[in-house]
Write a protein that holds these residues in place. Structure first.
Motif, mmCIF file in Angstrom:
data_model
loop_
_atom_site.group_PDB
_atom_site.id
_atom_site.type_symbol
_atom_site.label_atom_id
_atom_site.label_comp_id
_atom_site.label_asym_id
_atom_site.label_seq_id
_atom_site.Cartn_x
_atom_site.Cartn_y
_atom_site.Cartn_z
ATOM 1 N N LEU A 131 0.851 -1.217 0.071
ATOM 2 C CA LEU A 131 0.003 -0.083 -0.057
ATOM 3 C C LEU A 131 0.976 1.171 0.005
ATOM 4 C CD1 LEU A 131 -2.347 -1.206 2.832
ATOM 5 C CD2 LEU A 131 -2.687 -1.525 0.367
ATOM 6 N N LEU A 132 1.088 1.571 -1.281
ATOM 7 C CA LEU A 132 2.175 2.720 -1.231
ATOM 8 C C LEU A 132 1.589 4.160 -1.231
ATOM 9 C CD1 LEU A 132 4.104 1.204 -4.370
ATOM 10 C CD2 LEU A 132 4.837 1.156 -1.983
ATOM 11 N N PRO A 133 2.149 4.961 -0.496
ATOM 12 C CA PRO A 133 1.421 6.377 -0.340
ATOM 13 C C PRO A 133 1.655 7.269 -1.700
ATOM 14 C CG PRO A 133 3.761 6.373 0.488
ATOM 15 C CD PRO A 133 3.559 5.120 0.153
ATOM 16 N N SER A 165 -0.651 3.258 6.528
ATOM 17 C CA SER A 165 0.535 3.742 7.434
ATOM 18 C C SER A 165 1.549 4.197 6.381
ATOM 19 C CB SER A 165 1.047 2.609 8.233
ATOM 20 O OG SER A 165 0.297 2.224 9.120
ATOM 21 N N SER A 166 2.467 5.184 6.403
ATOM 22 C CA SER A 166 3.524 5.474 5.535
ATOM 23 C C SER A 166 4.793 5.806 6.229
ATOM 24 C CB SER A 166 3.065 6.521 4.491
ATOM 25 O OG SER A 166 2.702 7.946 5.376
ATOM 26 N N TYR A 167 5.876 5.639 5.434
ATOM 27 C CA TYR A 167 7.235 5.781 5.936
ATOM 28 C C TYR A 167 7.876 6.917 5.367
ATOM 29 C CZ TYR A 167 5.152 1.495 7.476
ATOM 30 O OH TYR A 167 4.222 0.625 8.074
ATOM 31 N N LEU A 168 7.445 7.490 4.084
ATOM 32 C CA LEU A 168 8.136 8.350 3.248
ATOM 33 C C LEU A 168 6.909 9.425 2.920
ATOM 34 C CD1 LEU A 168 7.440 7.827 0.221
ATOM 35 C CD2 LEU A 168 9.543 6.472 0.630
ATOM 36 N N SER A 169 7.391 10.645 2.526
ATOM 37 C CA SER A 169 6.630 11.415 2.188
ATOM 38 C C SER A 169 7.114 12.135 0.996
ATOM 39 C CB SER A 169 6.183 12.808 2.751
ATOM 40 O OG SER A 169 7.163 13.226 3.414
ATOM 41 N N TYR A 170 6.671 12.760 -0.084
ATOM 42 C CA TYR A 170 7.286 13.136 -1.586
ATOM 43 C C TYR A 170 7.246 14.821 -1.348
ATOM 44 C CZ TYR A 170 5.393 8.378 -2.841
ATOM 45 O OH TYR A 170 5.243 7.226 -3.030
ATOM 46 N N ASN A 205 6.258 8.646 12.124
ATOM 47 C CA ASN A 205 7.124 8.637 11.055
ATOM 48 C C ASN A 205 7.381 9.886 10.580
ATOM 49 O OD1 ASN A 205 7.489 5.804 11.569
ATOM 50 N ND2 ASN A 205 6.089 5.041 10.111
ATOM 51 N N HIS A 206 6.272 10.899 10.397
ATOM 52 C CA HIS A 206 6.009 12.066 10.018
ATOM 53 C C HIS A 206 6.223 13.248 10.763
ATOM 54 C CE1 HIS A 206 6.126 9.919 6.167
ATOM 55 N NE2 HIS A 206 4.753 9.280 6.588
ATOM 56 N N HIS A 207 6.050 12.991 11.962
ATOM 57 C CA HIS A 207 6.125 14.062 13.064
ATOM 58 C C HIS A 207 5.057 15.104 12.963
ATOM 59 C CE1 HIS A 207 10.261 12.093 13.669
ATOM 60 N NE2 HIS A 207 10.497 12.494 12.376
ATOM 61 N N ASP A 235 12.934 5.231 16.421
ATOM 62 C CA ASP A 235 12.967 6.296 15.390
ATOM 63 C C ASP A 235 11.954 6.304 14.602
ATOM 64 O OD1 ASP A 235 15.474 7.309 16.621
ATOM 65 O OD2 ASP A 235 16.564 6.154 14.952
ATOM 66 N N TYR A 236 11.450 5.176 14.241
ATOM 67 C CA TYR A 236 10.099 4.944 13.318
ATOM 68 C C TYR A 236 9.241 3.722 13.845
ATOM 69 C CZ TYR A 236 13.229 1.275 11.367
ATOM 70 O OH TYR A 236 14.066 -0.013 11.417
ATOM 71 N N ILE A 238 6.467 0.610 12.403
ATOM 72 C CA ILE A 238 6.106 -0.096 11.260
ATOM 73 C C ILE A 238 4.781 -0.903 11.390
ATOM 74 C CG2 ILE A 238 6.413 -1.860 9.649
ATOM 75 C CD1 ILE A 238 9.345 -0.871 9.452
ATOM 76 N N HIS B 27 13.348 12.881 -4.702
ATOM 77 C CA HIS B 27 11.987 13.286 -4.512
ATOM 78 C C HIS B 27 11.276 13.160 -3.298
ATOM 79 C CE1 HIS B 27 12.155 14.256 -8.861
ATOM 80 N NE2 HIS B 27 12.495 13.149 -9.127
ATOM 81 N N VAL B 29 11.079 13.395 0.655
ATOM 82 C CA VAL B 29 11.389 14.269 2.006
ATOM 83 C C VAL B 29 12.260 13.742 2.890
ATOM 84 C CG1 VAL B 29 10.388 15.955 3.528
ATOM 85 C CG2 VAL B 29 9.038 15.494 1.508
ATOM 86 N N HIS B 31 13.453 14.403 6.667
ATOM 87 C CA HIS B 31 13.244 14.916 7.835
ATOM 88 C C HIS B 31 13.131 13.868 8.907
ATOM 89 C CE1 HIS B 31 8.672 14.446 8.012
ATOM 90 N NE2 HIS B 31 9.218 13.469 7.392
ATOM 91 N N SER B 33 15.019 11.816 12.376
ATOM 92 C CA SER B 33 16.334 10.985 12.738
ATOM 93 C C SER B 33 16.519 10.072 11.532
ATOM 94 C CB SER B 33 16.348 10.714 13.839
ATOM 95 O OG SER B 33 15.067 9.934 14.312
ATOM 96 N N TYR B 43 10.587 0.277 2.480
ATOM 97 C CA TYR B 43 9.502 -0.288 1.293
ATOM 98 C C TYR B 43 10.030 -1.383 0.456
ATOM 99 C CZ TYR B 43 6.137 3.427 2.409
ATOM 100 O OH TYR B 43 5.352 3.929 2.882
#
Ligand code: FE2
Lengths: 299, 258
Positions: A131-133, A165-170, A205-207, A235-236, A238, B27, B29, B31, B33, B43
């Motif tokens: 399930l990709l953001p 749930s996501s672990y990165l943003s663009y 994960n994204h504060h 730190d993260y 899952i 691409h 972000v 931010h 730690s 992923y």
């Protein structure tokens, strides 16, 4: 409340009955994700649970034992269907072969509703099975809304979408996830399945503040809550669905109840599956928290 | 940097997951730690693990036969050679027997591909379409004069599998946690199906039974089955032999009402 009796003279149940908590029209109560490991127990014990959610893809098969069990359990309990393959945000064409199978299953099971996720799972004819953001911007918003409308036309009913749930943003995101989610619901007419654990996981994960997420979602769009466990690495975090619901998620659930009121709620466990009784106990915890929170919050 | 289109973003993300191309990183972000490489890696790791677990679940005896190192080598080779283009994970490893038959070191031991093939057929039989079975009662109700023209159809779960090695015996030994015999070359044919209790079952087929089933698959009627038996065996009571076969198929639950 009509009289001025002190609160501790009332049982919580009485409090709930006297309170003006609105029971929404489609309130199913407190349910559980149905897993094959528990089929036999559910049929034998007929546990006291209000409803089950089934993963649609697991039953998009022609026949066999699991499907036979599923139909027997459907005769005993209300069900909702939850999918993971719609890929509503993908730039590939909509998969009508998948949608046709979804419709066949929905005709068989007559679910209360059908849900999937606000995400994409693959592109260019390759599937990540994850399930990709999405990036949260106007281009994605227009794209998703137009596809939700196509899906709803095809199925002949509104769908529910769930936050992942996501672990990165663009970098190409122009708004928050909740602004995007809310706007998808407003424009496309879809409804919202809020996964409380996913909000917590993504907030860590994204504060961001998970309360901002809850406050940013329009009240009358939310039709279902998911509660699940996660793995906290400091730190993260899952979203593993292999543990009991964690304390901070129960707390966030209380906040969600205060904001949205009584919402059909269920426990989602996908891995490291414990005996059915353990999960039924978690469902009971959810029920008790809802009774307490909604009863007391009315004061 | 011009804004990345949704289309390109998805392409780059898939390229990262499948081919390890890191264009997408710029691409993402940065931010907190954990850096974006670590974020992307969550992923990638989930992608690999999910595909590996799918193969592990589908191919448990194959996994035991290969042992951890070779299994890992197979997974990594297969995931690279056949990235999923399937909607369901259930079909992800459909091409595994083919992969094993064509890639070293696996292709040097053809029993490995045959084991994978057998396990995939078990999965097909497991959730194939349901259908009402032909029963003894039903057979008795058919007037005798109609018997010669009877054409039988198989339950949708029925699979016929031909092997060149002691593949099924090896699978059975692994299942019972015994050490399998060494691979032996020997042509053999098996019947797999889901029985009346909805359990997956299999048994070997004699040459005679296999030839009868092949005739049935091509639409031949009961009289033609009897002729086939007559051409093979001289003095026996052919109609009794044919009836015995028929009753065993009915009792196994491999024939359906039509
Ligand atoms: Fe969920």
């Amino acid at each position: 409340m009509a009289n001025n009796q002190p609160i501790n003279h009332l049982t919580r149940e009485l409090l709930l009955s006297l309170s003006d908590v609105v029971v929404p029209e489609h309130f199913l109560g407190f349910g559980l994700g149905l897993r094959t490991e528990h089929f036999q127990d559910v049929l034998n014990d007929k546990p006291n649970i209000d409803w089950f959610e089934v993963v649609s893809e697991n039953f998009m098969v022609d026949g066999g034992k699991p499907k036979h069990y599923l139909h027997s359990i459907r005769e005993l309990y209300p069900m909702v269907m939850h999918g993971v393959s719609l890929s509503i945000g993908s730039t590939d064409p909509l998969n009508f072969d998948y949608l046709r199978k979804l419709k066949v299953l929905s005709n068989e099971l007559q679910p209360e509703w059908i849900s999937d996720h606000l995400c994409w799972t693959g592109a260019h004819e390759k599937n990540s099975h994850d399930l990709l953001p999405l990036p949260y911007n106007d281009e994605a918003l227009t794209h998703v809304c137009q596809r939700v409308e196509q899906v709803q036309d095809f199925l002949g009913r509104p769908i529910l979408l769930e936050n992942v749930s996501s672990y990165l943003s663009y970098k190409s995101s122009e708004m928050t996830e909740w602004q995007f989610f809310n706007e998808v619901a407003r424009r496309s007419g879809c409804e919202i399945l809020l996964d409380i654990n996913n909000i917590y996981v993504s907030a860590r994960n994204h504060h961001f503040n998970p309360q901002d997420y809850l406050n940013g979602i329009t009240k009358d769009k939310v039709k279902q809550f998911h509660l699940a466990g996660h793995s906290d690495y400091g730190d993260y975090v899952i979203d593993t669905h292999d543990h009991p619901v964690a304390d901070p998620v129960w707390q966030l659930y209380q906040q969600a109840l205060i904001r949205f009121g009584l919402i059909s709620t269920m426990i989602e466990r996908d891995d490291n599956i414990p005996p059915l009784v353990d999960l039924l106990a978690e469902v009971d915890t959810a029920r008790k928290i809802a009774q307490q929170t909604l009863g007391l919050s009315n004061e | 940097m011009s804004k990345l289109s949704l289309h390109s973003l998805q392409q780059q993300m898939m390229n990262y997951l499948i081919d390890d191309k890191a264009d997408i990183a710029q691409h993402v972000v940065e931010h907190g730690s954990i850096n974006r490489t670590a974020r992307l890696h969550i992923y990638k790791n989930a992608y690999r693990m999910r595909l590996k677990e799918t193969i592990e679940n589908d191919h448990q005896m194959l996994g035991m036969y290969l042992g951890d190192d070779l299994f890992e080598q197979m997974v990594s080779g297969y995931v690279t050679a056949y990235p999923s283009n399937k909607t369901s994970l259930r079909n992800f490893a459909d091409a595994l027997p083919n992969f094993l038959a064509n890639h070293t070191p696996f292709k040097n031991h053809p029993i490995i591909s045959e084991l994978a093939h057998f396990e995939r057929l078990l999965m097909v039989a497991f959730d194939a379409k349901d259908a009402a079975r032909f029963t003894r009662q039903r057979l008795l109700e058919i007037p005798h004069e109609q018997w010669p023209s009877l054409v039988f159809r198989f339950h949708p779960s029925v699979q016929i599998a031909a092997f060149n090695f002691n593949t099924v015996e090896t699978w059975q030994a692994l299942k019972q946690q015994h050490a399998p015999e060494p691979a032996k070359h020997a042509a053999n044919v098996w019947l797999l199906w889901r029985n009346n209790e909805r359990l997956t079952q299999f048994r070997s087929l004699s040459q005679q039974e296999h030839s009868l089933i092949s005739l049935m698959l091509s639409g031949d009627n009961f009289a033609q089955l009897c002729e086939q038996l007559l051409s093979q065996s001289s003095d026996e009571d052919i109609s009794q032999l044919a009836l015995n076969y028929l009753l065993s198929w009915v009792d196994d639950g491999i024939l359906i009402n039509q």
